[in-house]
Design a protein around this motif. Structure first.
Motif, short mmCIF file in Angstrom:
data_model
loop_
_atom_site.label_atom_id
_atom_site.label_comp_id
_atom_site.label_asym_id
_atom_site.label_seq_id
_atom_site.Cartn_x
_atom_site.Cartn_y
_atom_site.Cartn_z
N VAL A 34 0.85 -1.19 0.00
CA VAL A 34 0.00 0.00 0.00
C VAL A 34 0.89 1.23 0.00
N VAL A 35 0.66 2.11 -0.97
CA VAL A 35 1.40 3.36 -1.05
C VAL A 35 0.54 4.48 -0.49
N VAL A 88 -0.42 -3.56 -5.68
CA VAL A 88 -0.22 -2.27 -5.03
C VAL A 88 -1.54 -1.52 -4.99
N ARG A 89 -1.93 -1.11 -3.78
CA ARG A 89 -3.12 -0.28 -3.60
C ARG A 89 -2.71 1.05 -3.00
N ARG A 90 -3.60 2.02 -3.03
CA ARG A 90 -3.28 3.34 -2.51
C ARG A 90 -4.22 3.71 -1.37
N ALA A 91 -3.69 4.51 -0.46
CA ALA A 91 -4.48 4.90 0.71
C ALA A 91 -4.09 6.31 1.13
N ARG A 92 -5.03 6.99 1.80
CA ARG A 92 -4.77 8.32 2.34
C ARG A 92 -5.54 8.48 3.65
N GLY A 93 -5.10 9.41 4.46
CA GLY A 93 -5.84 9.75 5.66
C GLY A 93 -6.12 8.56 6.55
N GLY A 94 -7.40 8.39 6.90
CA GLY A 94 -7.82 7.31 7.78
C GLY A 94 -7.56 5.94 7.20
N GLU A 95 -7.65 5.82 5.87
CA GLU A 95 -7.35 4.54 5.23
C GLU A 95 -5.91 4.12 5.52
N TRP A 96 -5.00 5.08 5.41
CA TRP A 96 -3.59 4.79 5.66
C TRP A 96 -3.37 4.42 7.13
N ARG A 97 -4.02 5.12 8.04
CA ARG A 97 -3.86 4.81 9.47
C ARG A 97 -4.38 3.42 9.78
N ARG A 98 -5.52 3.05 9.21
CA ARG A 98 -6.06 1.71 9.47
C ARG A 98 -5.18 0.63 8.86
N ARG A 115 3.75 0.54 2.68
CA ARG A 115 3.63 -0.51 3.70
C ARG A 115 3.45 -1.85 2.99
N VAL A 116 4.29 -2.82 3.36
CA VAL A 116 4.23 -4.15 2.79
C VAL A 116 3.70 -5.10 3.87
N PHE A 117 2.87 -6.03 3.44
CA PHE A 117 2.23 -6.98 4.35
C PHE A 117 2.64 -8.39 3.98
N PRO A 118 2.63 -9.31 4.93
CA PRO A 118 2.92 -10.71 4.58
C PRO A 118 1.89 -11.23 3.60
N PRO A 119 2.25 -12.22 2.78
CA PRO A 119 1.32 -12.72 1.77
C PRO A 119 0.00 -13.19 2.37
N ILE A 120 -1.06 -13.02 1.59
CA ILE A 120 -2.39 -13.44 1.98
C ILE A 120 -2.97 -14.30 0.86
N PRO A 121 -3.94 -15.17 1.16
CA PRO A 121 -4.60 -15.90 0.08
C PRO A 121 -5.20 -14.94 -0.93
N LEU A 122 -5.22 -15.34 -2.18
CA LEU A 122 -5.67 -14.47 -3.26
C LEU A 122 -7.07 -13.91 -3.00
#
Length: 242
Positions: A34-35, A88-98, A115-122
């Motif tokens: 998430v950028v 890659v998804r994008r976030a701002r404000g409250g979305e980024w905080r969550r 922010r990079v997250f561990p892999p998740i099921p598709l």
């Protein structure tokens, strides 16, 4: 305790993965990135591309991945055994905080935050990430992009392939990962100690074919989004691989 740079790594390299014909039959995972994209202060494009690549490397070197019993090791191994997807998804404000409250790692560039997250099921996206926008992410440069510094690893973009910034961020992450898997423990340690210093640049058209023939790691896209399957998008030129 093992070091993240001991060989062999706890997570198998892609060369140890099943034959490509069998990979689609395995459970499929995706690596979410998430950028942060605030309306008033979007990051420069190149800075975002470089930060995305560094974020992938930071996760791969994290002890939660490299330790045999690491919290994320099993998921990363399953992700690398199947199709190695990144979104890659994008976030701002409250979305980024969550998004920041979910387990992951935030990597900062000059302006960019990824922010990079561990892999998740598709099909297993957390609701905090599932609602974030994925398409149409594009960015402009906010500063002059000069020549890469001497001895710096460079991720070369194909000058003939046009991609959105979000798609390109995923591709530079792929290229950095391919380079990482070719390095030995000492080379990985040296790169990590530099903060995973690297540059992303577009190759000159006359240089691209030579890069393709060089034997350096090359990303060939699966063609799920934006571009044709098999397109060569990025080549990773790490000094240790020359």
């Amino acid at each position: 305790m093992t070091s993240p740079f001991d060989a062999p790594a706890a997570v198998p390299a892609p060369t140890d993965a099943p034959d490509p014909a069998d990979r689609d039959a395995l459970p499929q995972y995706v690596l979410p990135l998430v950028v942060r994209l605030e309306r008033a202060t979007p990051p420069g494009r190149t800075d975002a591309l470089e930060t995305s690549a560094r974020a992938v490397l930071t996760l791969l070197a994290d002890s939660r991945v490299t330790e045999v019993d690491g919290e994320w090791a099993e998921r990363v191994a399953a992700w690398e055994d199947a199709r190695i997807r990144k979104v890659v998804r994008r976030a701002r404000g409250g979305e980024w905080r969550r998004a920041g409250e979910l387990p992951g790692i935030t990597v900062r560039g000059r302006e960019a935050e990824v922010r990079v997250f561990p892999p998740i099921p598709l099909d297993g996206w957390p609701k905090e990430l599932a609602k974030l926008q994925v398409s149409g992410t594009d960015l402009e440069e906010t500063a002059e992009v000069g020549e890469p510094g001497p001895g710096l690893p460079v991720l070369w973009l194909n000058p003939d392939v046009e991609m959105s910034a979000g798609k390109t961020m995923a591709q530079t992450g792929h290229a950095a990962q391919l380079a990482w898997r070719r390095l030995d423990g000492a080379q990985r340690k040296e790169w990590a100690e530099s903060g995973f210093a690297l540059a992303v640049r577009t190759a000159a058209p006359e240089a691209w074919e030579g890069l393709v023939r060089s034997g350096l790691p090359v990303v060939q896209d699966a063609g799920f989004t934006e571009i044709a399957p098999g397109s060569c998008t990025v080549i990773a030129e790490h000094p240790a691989l020359r």
